[in-house]
Design a protein around this motif. Structure first.
Motif, PDB file in Angstrom:
ATOM      1  N   SER A  20      51.442  76.760  21.912  1.00 15.55           N
ATOM      2  CA  SER A  20      52.577  77.438  22.524  1.00 15.55           C
ATOM      3  C   SER A  20      52.491  78.930  22.206  1.00 15.55           C
ATOM      4  O   SER A  20      51.784  79.364  21.294  1.00 15.55           O
ATOM      5  CB  SER A  20      53.881  76.863  21.982  1.00 15.55           C
ATOM      6  N   GLU A  21      53.235  79.699  22.964  1.00 18.15           N
ATOM      7  CA  GLU A  21      53.286  81.144  22.727  1.00 18.15           C
ATOM      8  C   GLU A  21      53.819  81.431  21.326  1.00 18.15           C
ATOM      9  O   GLU A  21      53.356  82.346  20.657  1.00 18.15           O
ATOM     10  CB  GLU A  21      54.146  81.822  23.791  1.00 18.15           C
ATOM     11  N   GLU A  22      54.787  80.628  20.885  1.00 18.51           N
ATOM     12  CA  GLU A  22      55.348  80.827  19.548  1.00 18.51           C
ATOM     13  C   GLU A  22      54.295  80.575  18.470  1.00 18.51           C
ATOM     14  O   GLU A  22      54.193  81.336  17.514  1.00 18.51           O
ATOM     15  CB  GLU A  22      56.557  79.921  19.327  1.00 18.51           C
ATOM     16  N   LYS A  24      51.074  80.905  18.795  1.00 20.96           N
ATOM     17  CA  LYS A  24      50.132  82.027  18.845  1.00 20.96           C
ATOM     18  C   LYS A  24      50.714  83.252  18.160  1.00 20.96           C
ATOM     19  O   LYS A  24      50.008  83.956  17.430  1.00 20.96           O
ATOM     20  CB  LYS A  24      49.770  82.354  20.303  1.00 20.96           C
TER      21      LYS A  24
END
Length: 192
Positions: A20-22, A24
């Motif tokens: 997920s972007e979080e 990363k």
């Protein structure tokens, strides 16, 4: 049968490799914080977070004055700034977890207050509780003022008690600040 197994394994590999972007962002922040190998790098890192905080608040004031508090422009800016504030809070928390609270004697005023100021800005009960020990110790070691620590405790108290403040009055002296701090710590059953 082999094709089904191969497809299933491929799907699992792809699923697990997609972060997920979080996730990363957290990995990126961990790398940033681990790279802070000198006091100067740590100071610069915290100073950058402080300046971002100040610039966001200035920008919000400008939008408020230009477009009005109930405008779409202001609302969109607040949403974008909220994301930046949350990212910077992650940076602060990773910093605290790795290096502890920054000493005002080593880092100066702005880098030493940004952890608690950023926490107050994010205004989240979980963040308040997670970082209480850091902030309490910083207060006891005079890395943050009693007034700033009291502001944090009042926000924690407000979030923790269905948005109700206690009878604690606005302090007028250092003794009253200390009394209010002790009262709130007792009311919230926080450890020293």
């Amino acid at each position: 049968m082999k094709h089904i197994l191969y497809i299933s394994l491929s799907f699992i590999f792809i699923f697990l490799s997609c972060k997920s972007e979080e996730d990363k962002l957290i990995e990126l922040i961990e790398v940033e914080v681990k790279a802070l190998t000198t006091i100067e790098k740590k100071k610069d890192y915290l100073q950058k977070i402080f300046h971002t905080y100040i610039n966001l608040r200035k920008q919000e004031t400008e939008y408020w004055n230009t477009y009005g508090r109930n405008s779409d422009e202001y609302d969109n800016l607040i949403a974008a700034n909220r994301n930046q504030d949350l990212s910077d809070m992650l940076r602060v928390e990773k910093y605290l977890d790795n290096y502890g609270y920054p000493s005002i004697m080593k880092f100066g005023y702005q880098p030493s207050i940004i952890p608690i100021v950023q926490s107050i800005q994010v205004d989240d009960l979980g963040v308040y509780l997670k970082n209480y020990k850091y902030f309490y110790d910083a207060y006891k070691f005079n890395d943050i003022s009693g007034e700033l620590f009291l502001k944090y405790l009042r926000k924690l108290q407000f979030k923790n008690s269905d948005n109700q403040y206690s009878h604690v009055k606005y302090p007028e002296s250092d003794n009253e600040i200390e009394e209010n701090i002790e009262t709130i710590i007792k009311e919230l059953h926080l450890n020293k």
